[in-house]
Design a protein around this motif. Structure first.
Motif, PDB file in Angstrom:
ATOM      1  N   GLU A   1       0.855  -1.175   0.000  1.00 38.28           N
ATOM      2  CA  GLU A   1       0.000   0.000   0.000  1.00 38.28           C
ATOM      3  C   GLU A   1       0.898   1.234   0.000  1.00 38.28           C
ATOM      4  OE1 GLU A   1      -3.799   0.163   0.737  1.00 38.28           O
ATOM      5  OE2 GLU A   1      -3.353  -1.609  -0.463  1.00 38.28           O
ATOM      6  N   SER A   2       0.417   2.338  -0.535  1.00 40.00           N
ATOM      7  CA  SER A   2       1.259   3.527  -0.655  1.00 40.00           C
ATOM      8  C   SER A   2       1.337   4.350   0.630  1.00 40.00           C
ATOM      9  CB  SER A   2       0.755   4.409  -1.799  1.00 40.00           C
ATOM     10  OG  SER A   2      -0.585   4.771  -1.571  1.00 40.00           O
ATOM     11  N   LEU A   3       0.339   4.240   1.499  1.00 33.06           N
ATOM     12  CA  LEU A   3       0.309   5.036   2.730  1.00 33.06           C
ATOM     13  C   LEU A   3       0.230   4.133   3.957  1.00 33.06           C
ATOM     14  CD1 LEU A   3      -2.282   7.726   1.622  1.00 33.06           C
ATOM     15  CD2 LEU A   3       0.182   8.011   1.807  1.00 33.06           C
ATOM     16  N   PRO A   4       0.832   4.553   5.070  1.00 26.32           N
ATOM     17  CA  PRO A   4       0.713   3.776   6.304  1.00 26.32           C
ATOM     18  C   PRO A   4      -0.702   3.898   6.875  1.00 26.32           C
ATOM     19  CG  PRO A   4       1.936   5.786   6.705  1.00 26.32           C
ATOM     20  CD  PRO A   4       1.684   5.727   5.227  1.00 26.32           C
ATOM     21  N   VAL A   5      -1.077   2.943   7.714  1.00 24.82           N
ATOM     22  CA  VAL A   5      -2.384   2.979   8.372  1.00 24.82           C
ATOM     23  C   VAL A   5      -2.194   2.853   9.882  1.00 24.82           C
ATOM     24  CG1 VAL A   5      -3.650   2.040   6.411  1.00 24.82           C
ATOM     25  CG2 VAL A   5      -2.743   0.499   8.121  1.00 24.82           C
ATOM     26  N   ILE A   6      -3.160   3.375  10.610  1.00 22.86           N
ATOM     27  CA  ILE A   6      -3.094   3.285  12.067  1.00 22.86           C
ATOM     28  C   ILE A   6      -3.832   2.027  12.527  1.00 22.86           C
ATOM     29  CG2 ILE A   6      -2.846   5.757  12.455  1.00 22.86           C
ATOM     30  CD1 ILE A   6      -5.832   5.850  13.091  1.00 22.86           C
ATOM     31  N   GLY A   7      -3.393   1.499  13.651  1.00 14.32           N
ATOM     32  CA  GLY A   7      -3.969   0.280  14.179  1.00 14.32           C
ATOM     33  C   GLY A   7      -5.437   0.400  14.545  1.00 14.32           C
ATOM     34  N   LYS A   8      -5.925   1.611  14.711  1.00 18.82           N
ATOM     35  CA  LYS A   8      -7.317   1.853  15.083  1.00 18.82           C
ATOM     36  C   LYS A   8      -8.289   1.320  14.041  1.00 18.82           C
ATOM     37  CE  LYS A   8     -10.272   5.686  16.449  1.00 18.82           C
ATOM     38  NZ  LYS A   8     -10.332   7.134  16.655  1.00 18.82           N
ATOM     39  N   ILE A   9      -7.873   1.275  12.767  1.00 22.54           N
ATOM     40  CA  ILE A   9      -8.771   0.828  11.705  1.00 22.54           C
ATOM     41  C   ILE A   9      -8.455  -0.591  11.225  1.00 22.54           C
ATOM     42  CG2 ILE A   9      -9.248   3.194  10.956  1.00 22.54           C
ATOM     43  CD1 ILE A   9      -7.434   2.602   8.509  1.00 22.54           C
ATOM     44  N   LEU A  10      -7.703  -1.341  12.011  1.00 21.20           N
ATOM     45  CA  LEU A  10      -7.339  -2.707  11.650  1.00 21.20           C
ATOM     46  C   LEU A  10      -7.922  -3.704  12.635  1.00 21.20           C
ATOM     47  CD1 LEU A  10      -3.533  -2.288  10.874  1.00 21.20           C
ATOM     48  CD2 LEU A  10      -5.422  -2.318   9.226  1.00 21.20           C
ATOM     49  N   LYS A  11      -8.237  -4.902  12.129  1.00 25.44           N
ATOM     50  CA  LYS A  11      -8.563  -6.006  13.021  1.00 25.44           C
ATOM     51  C   LYS A  11      -7.951  -7.276  12.428  1.00 25.44           C
ATOM     52  CE  LYS A  11     -13.151  -7.375  11.342  1.00 25.44           C
ATOM     53  NZ  LYS A  11     -14.540  -7.569  11.742  1.00 25.44           N
ATOM     54  N   LYS A  12      -7.583  -8.195  13.302  1.00 24.10           N
ATOM     55  CA  LYS A  12      -6.953  -9.428  12.858  1.00 24.10           C
ATOM     56  C   LYS A  12      -7.923 -10.233  12.000  1.00 24.10           C
ATOM     57  CE  LYS A  12      -3.318 -10.464  16.094  1.00 24.10           C
ATOM     58  NZ  LYS A  12      -2.720 -11.485  16.940  1.00 24.10           N
ATOM     59  N   TYR A  13      -7.358 -10.887  11.000  1.00 26.87           N
ATOM     60  CA  TYR A  13      -8.131 -11.748  10.108  1.00 26.87           C
ATOM     61  C   TYR A  13      -7.715 -13.188  10.343  1.00 26.87           C
ATOM     62  CZ  TYR A  13      -9.649 -13.961   5.778  1.00 26.87           C
ATOM     63  OH  TYR A  13     -10.225 -14.797   4.850  1.00 26.87           O
ATOM     64  N   PHE A  14      -8.700 -14.042  10.555  1.00 25.82           N
ATOM     65  CA  PHE A  14      -8.439 -15.458  10.776  1.00 25.82           C
ATOM     66  C   PHE A  14      -9.091 -16.238   9.637  1.00 25.82           C
ATOM     67  CE2 PHE A  14      -8.536 -13.407  14.934  1.00 25.82           C
ATOM     68  CZ  PHE A  14      -7.297 -13.803  15.440  1.00 25.82           C
ATOM     69  N   PRO A  15      -8.272 -16.799   8.720  1.00 30.49           N
ATOM     70  CA  PRO A  15      -8.861 -17.515   7.569  1.00 30.49           C
ATOM     71  C   PRO A  15      -9.595 -18.771   7.974  1.00 30.49           C
ATOM     72  CG  PRO A  15      -6.454 -17.608   7.500  1.00 30.49           C
ATOM     73  CD  PRO A  15      -6.844 -16.815   8.702  1.00 30.49           C
TER      74      PRO A  15
END
Length: 72
Positions: A58-72
């Motif tokens: 991705e071209s820009l960094p993201v903050i952890g506030k908008i992330l959640k772990k993905y479990f396949p």
């Protein structure tokens, strides 16, 4: 909020689609979580660089506030 302790390089995550968050900017069935992405780099305590599963960063960094772990 996800932090460096919660996420490591290589972890799979979903990213919240902030642009469509407000009422009326998305449809009922539109996905609000994008991904999965992989953590490519940890920049700060809760700032991450992501890449898709093919390795394209991705071209820009993201903050952890908008992330959640993905479990396949």
């Amino acid at each position: 909020m996800m932090s460096r302790k919660d996420l490591q390089i290589g972890d799979l995550v979903l990213k919240w689609e902030k642009a469509h968050e407000d009422k009326g900017k998305h449809t009922k069935f539109q996905q609000m979580w994008l991904g999965p992405f992989q953590i490519a780099e940890i920049i700060g305590p809760s700032t991450f660089m992501l890449q898709d599963l093919t390795g394209k960063r991705e071209s820009l960094p993201v903050i952890g506030k908008i992330l959640k772990k993905y479990f396949p």
